[in-house]
Design an enzyme around this catalytic site. Structure first.
Site, PDB file in Angstrom:
ATOM      1  N   HIS A 183     -14.047   4.478  -9.925  1.00 50.74           N
ATOM      2  CA  HIS A 183     -13.688   3.092 -10.291  1.00 50.74           C
ATOM      3  C   HIS A 183     -13.698   2.910 -11.804  1.00 50.74           C
ATOM      4  O   HIS A 183     -12.816   2.271 -12.375  1.00 50.74           O
ATOM      5  CB  HIS A 183     -14.705   2.109  -9.701  1.00 50.74           C
ATOM      6  N   GLN A 187      -5.495   7.782  -7.074  1.00 51.92           N
ATOM      7  CA  GLN A 187      -4.762   8.706  -6.198  1.00 51.92           C
ATOM      8  C   GLN A 187      -5.632   9.170  -5.024  1.00 51.92           C
ATOM      9  O   GLN A 187      -5.131   9.750  -4.074  1.00 51.92           O
ATOM     10  CB  GLN A 187      -4.308   9.934  -6.993  1.00 51.92           C
TER      11      GLN A 187
HETATM   12  P1  AMP Z   1     -12.396   1.067  -3.228  1.00 53.95           P
HETATM   13  O1  AMP Z   1     -13.496   0.300  -3.886  1.00 53.95           O
HETATM   14  O2  AMP Z   1     -12.861   2.253  -2.466  1.00 53.95           O
HETATM   15  O3  AMP Z   1     -11.455   0.162  -2.461  1.00 53.95           O
HETATM   16  O4  AMP Z   1     -11.531   1.674  -4.410  1.00 53.95           O
HETATM   17  C1  AMP Z   1     -11.008   0.868  -5.430  1.00 53.95           C
HETATM   18  C2  AMP Z   1     -10.045   1.676  -6.265  1.00 53.95           C
HETATM   19  O5  AMP Z   1     -10.734   2.798  -6.819  1.00 53.95           O
HETATM   20  C3  AMP Z   1      -8.882   2.244  -5.446  1.00 53.95           C
HETATM   21  O6  AMP Z   1      -7.694   2.183  -6.218  1.00 53.95           O
HETATM   22  C4  AMP Z   1      -9.306   3.665  -5.206  1.00 53.95           C
HETATM   23  O7  AMP Z   1      -8.238   4.560  -5.019  1.00 53.95           O
HETATM   24  C5  AMP Z   1     -10.020   3.971  -6.518  1.00 53.95           C
HETATM   25  N1  AMP Z   1     -10.923   5.113  -6.328  1.00 53.95           N
HETATM   26  C6  AMP Z   1     -11.882   5.260  -5.379  1.00 53.95           C
HETATM   27  N2  AMP Z   1     -12.459   6.478  -5.463  1.00 53.95           N
HETATM   28  C7  AMP Z   1     -11.842   7.120  -6.489  1.00 53.95           C
HETATM   29  C8  AMP Z   1     -11.971   8.413  -7.082  1.00 53.95           C
HETATM   30  N3  AMP Z   1     -12.849   9.299  -6.632  1.00 53.95           N
HETATM   31  N4  AMP Z   1     -11.167   8.735  -8.124  1.00 53.95           N
HETATM   32  C9  AMP Z   1     -10.245   7.845  -8.581  1.00 53.95           C
HETATM   33  N5  AMP Z   1     -10.076   6.603  -8.069  1.00 53.95           N
HETATM   34  C10 AMP Z   1     -10.855   6.240  -7.043  1.00 53.95           C
END
Ligand code: AMP
Length: 282
Positions: free
Chosen positions: A37, A148
């Site tokens: 994030h 991604q």
């Molecule tokens: P989430 O809180 O899981 O809904 O994720 C929020 C944003 O963070 C989304 O665009 C996810 O794709 C991104 N995200 C989550 N984990 C990762 C990661 N390991 N690397 C890059 N972006 C991430």
């Protein structure tokens, strides 16, 4: 960094920024922040005057029996991390603020939402596109940042933005991994020590596949079978899917050529983990 809980207040602040010509970068999240994030916030800070991060565990993207109720939370820590990474505004609305009584409208992207995660999580992407549309309307960002890690989500949001002529640039950002290869995820907290070790099989299988492809293997079935065989060696892994698709339309390919996505979802105990690699095959 300001923490805002109502749509009206956020809209008013954004209007003032826009009136002074400031550009807005937006990072939608469900919180429990990790370096994945934070990489999105940092990228947004590089490219925009103002960075807005939202933390909202969106009920409409969870199916029955999924982890909506138990999704990990730590707003205080998230606020510190977001501020350190460069966020100017943290938007943290309640469920009722986003979906007041009588709420009736949903946004649904067809076809590409039926593949991969859409198969095992029916309705998930309808919840995602609905909440992202609402957030885009509230924040009116110039650019929005997505990882991604959720490759299908990026493809679905890009399709939605094209189809609905939304005035926002989508910026996909690379997957951030732990040192040992595990893709960072808020859901990794569900893993026991044993499951955490076992989950390494996911990135290992994908990296091995990449080596095969680098050495010239182009047969999708051969690569998929190899990945499945590697993961099946791990008794704690319950495979949901392993698929090799073209990255834009998410359709299965038989021969690897062009922009290719190898994506998988595997359960370890109560954690359903996803991972992928994207490659340009000549
Ligand atoms: P989430 O809180 O899981 O809904 O994720 C929020 C944003 O963070 C989304 O665009 C996810 O794709 C991104 N995200 C989550 N984990 C990762 C990661 N390991 N690397 C890059 N972006 C991430």
């Amino acid at each position: 960094m300001q923490i805002i809980e109502t749509i009206a207040e956020l809209k008013s602040i954004i209007k003032d920024f826009k009136n002074t010509g400031k550009s807005i970068g937006f990072v939608p999240t469900m919180g429990y922040l990790h370096e994945g994030h934070l990489s999105l916030i940092q990228k947004a800070k590089e490219q925009n005057d103002i960075v807005v991060i939202s933390i909202f565990v969106n009920p409409t993207q969870f199916g029955k029996g999924e982890d909506f109720e138990s999704y990990p939370k730590n707003l205080e820590k998230d606020a510190l991390l977001a501020k350190e990474a460069g966020a100017d505004i943290l938007f943290h609305p309640s469920v009722l603020e986003m979906y007041p009584t009588g709420y009736k409208t949903f946004v649904d992207v067809e076809s590409i939402t039926n593949a991969l995660c859409g198969k095992s999580r029916p309705g998930h992407f309808k919840g995602v596109t609905t909440v992202v549309t609402k957030l885009f309307n509230i924040v009116t960002p110039n650019r929005a940042y997505f990882g991604q890690k959720d490759a299908q989500q990026v493809a679905v949001i890009e399709q939605m933005v094209r189809d609905l002529n939304m005035d926002v640039e989508i910026i996909p950002c690379p997957i951030i991994r732990e040192k040992d290869g595990l893709a960072m995820s808020s859901r990794n907290v569900y893993l026991s020590a044993e499951e955490r070790k076992a989950a390494l099989i996911l990135s290992r299988s994908l990296f091995e596949a990449k080596e095969f492809i680098d050495r010239g293997e182009k047969n999708a079935e051969v690569i998929k079978t190899h990945i499945l065989n590697v993961i099946r060696q791990e008794p704690l892994a319950q495979i949901d899917y392993v698929e090799i698709v073209n990255a834009a339309a998410l359709e299965n390919v038989t021969t690897l050529e062009g922009d290719i996505l190898i994506a998988l979802a595997v359960r370890f105990g109560k954690a359903r983990l996803i991972d992928n690699i994207r490659l340009e095959v000549l």
